[in-house]
Design an enzyme around this catalytic site. Structure first.
Site, PDB file in Angstrom:
ATOM      1  N   LYS A  53       0.844  -1.207   0.000  1.00 55.99           N
ATOM      2  CA  LYS A  53       0.000   0.000   0.000  1.00 55.99           C
ATOM      3  C   LYS A  53       0.868   1.241   0.000  1.00 55.99           C
ATOM      4  CE  LYS A  53      -3.886  -2.102   2.336  1.00 55.99           C
ATOM      5  NZ  LYS A  53      -4.407  -2.533   3.622  1.00 55.99           N
ATOM      6  N   GLN A  97      -5.331  -1.427   9.436  1.00 56.49           N
ATOM      7  CA  GLN A  97      -5.235  -2.770   8.864  1.00 56.49           C
ATOM      8  C   GLN A  97      -5.905  -3.793   9.776  1.00 56.49           C
ATOM      9  OE1 GLN A  97      -3.953  -3.523   5.815  1.00 56.49           O
ATOM     10  NE2 GLN A  97      -4.328  -5.693   6.081  1.00 56.49           N
ATOM     11  N   ASP A 120     -11.879   2.665   3.569  1.00 55.89           N
ATOM     12  CA  ASP A 120     -12.283   1.256   3.457  1.00 55.89           C
ATOM     13  C   ASP A 120     -13.789   1.126   3.233  1.00 55.89           C
ATOM     14  OD1 ASP A 120     -10.193  -0.646   3.742  1.00 55.89           O
ATOM     15  OD2 ASP A 120      -9.973  -0.124   5.856  1.00 55.89           O
TER      16      ASP A 120
HETATM   17  N1  GUN Z   1      -7.240  -6.630   5.909  1.00 57.39           N
HETATM   18  C1  GUN Z   1      -7.469  -7.404   4.801  1.00 57.39           C
HETATM   19  N2  GUN Z   1      -8.138  -6.695   3.869  1.00 57.39           N
HETATM   20  C2  GUN Z   1      -8.345  -5.463   4.398  1.00 57.39           C
HETATM   21  C3  GUN Z   1      -8.955  -4.289   3.880  1.00 57.39           C
HETATM   22  O1  GUN Z   1      -9.501  -4.230   2.773  1.00 57.39           O
HETATM   23  N3  GUN Z   1      -8.946  -3.221   4.717  1.00 57.39           N
HETATM   24  C4  GUN Z   1      -8.404  -3.254   5.952  1.00 57.39           C
HETATM   25  N4  GUN Z   1      -8.456  -2.146   6.696  1.00 57.39           N
HETATM   26  N5  GUN Z   1      -7.812  -4.324   6.457  1.00 57.39           N
HETATM   27  C5  GUN Z   1      -7.786  -5.425   5.659  1.00 57.39           C
END
Ligand code: GUN
Length: 292
Positions: A53, A97, A120
């Site tokens: 990311k 996360q 998200d």
């Molecule tokens: N962990 C796995 N996929 C995601 C996601 O799309 N967003 C977040 N915040 N954590 C994750």
């Protein structure tokens, strides 16, 4: 047309378009979109996601802020950090996360993020907006799926869609997006009776259950579009292999269009996160998102 939907290529195109839009807002509106990612603990898969990311955020010209906190961080300390990020004008997107360590309550944390900085789409305000057709932020993975479906199939109106899986992260928002596109939507799950027959009715099957190769070729209506959200690591001949929730080898000959694993939905998720960050930055600065 090639029936494989190449998510890697699609994501590259999306990132290139985002990079242009970001340079436009920098030059014309004088701000640089910033994404803060918070990782608590040492989960290896999460560490890889967070690294990717950060890298992709910088590559499209946005500011990347990373906070890596110890596994033992208290909920209170995490909420304090989020409140600081909420107040920081250089931060337009905040992503915590998941999964979080067990002693931290995920819903409390997710709802403490200013919904205007939620990238998200997990904040209840954005969940509510998605389900009432308002213009909020859409969860990244389903957003990537709907973009690829619309690109391949055009108008989805009137198509029958089956979403296998009812998670808050994928299944439910995916169903809401398909409904918004005027599909006739069925959400199937572990209690669904005769799942193969339910899938066989669908023009669009979205598999998001987390069970390796569960959806078989003879569950697919000939010509249907198959979107595989699964990312499962399995052992084959002593080696780890990445497979989806769809049995690609039996489904591909039947499907009209299908996403592979890897290289399908996966690469789209981070590209959509970058899209959501730019969208929130434009909203916070009260400017229109630049057009393609
Ligand atoms: N962990 C796995 N996929 C995601 C996601 O799309 N967003 C977040 N915040 N954590 C994750």
């Amino acid at each position: 047309m090639n029936k494989i939907i190449d998510g890697k290529l699609f994501a590259e195109g999306l990132r290139a378009s985002l990079a242009k839009k970001i340079s436009y807002v920098k030059e014309n509106h004088g701000f640089t979109p910033g994404l803060a990612v918070v990782l608590v603990g040492e989960d290896p898969a999460s560490q890889v996601y967070v690294r990717n990311k950060g890298k992709q955020t910088t590559e499209v010209g946005m500011k990347s802020i990373e906070h890596k906190l110890d596994e033992s961080t208290s909920q209170e300390a995490l909420l304090k950090l989020i409140s600081e990020l909420n107040a920081d004008d250089s931060v337009h997107g905040i992503l915590v996360q998941l999964p979080l360590p067990k002693h931290i309550d995920e819903p409390t944390v997710l709802d403490s993020i200013n919904y205007e900085k939620d990238v998200d789409g997990f904040h209840l305000m954005n969940v509510g907006m998605l389900n009432t057709g308002a213009d909020g932020v859409v969860p990244c993975t389903p957003l990537g799926c709907i973009m690829m479906l619309k690109d391949r199939l055009g108008d989805l109106s009137g198509k029958s869609a089956v979403v296998v899986g009812r998670s808050n992260i994928v299944g439910k928002p995916m169903a809401a997006l398909l409904l918004q596109e005027s599909c006739t939507v069925t959400i199937a799950h572990s209690r669904t009776k005769d799942l193969p027959a339910v899938c066989r009715e669908a023009d669009i099957v979205v598999a998001a259950v987390g069970r390796p190769k569960m959806v078989l070729g003879d569950w697919i209506k000939p010509g249907a579009a198959v979107i595989d959200v699964g990312i499962n690591r399995i052992e084959v001949d002593g080696k780890t292999k990445l497979v989806g929730d769809v049995d690609f080898d039996s489904a591909e000959p039947v499907a009209g269009a299908i996403t592979p694993v890897p290289g399908g939905v996966g690469p789209m998720t981070i590209a959509c996160l970058l899209h959501n960050t730019l969208q929130q930055a434009c909203r916070l600065h009260k400017v229109d998102m630049p057009k393609d």
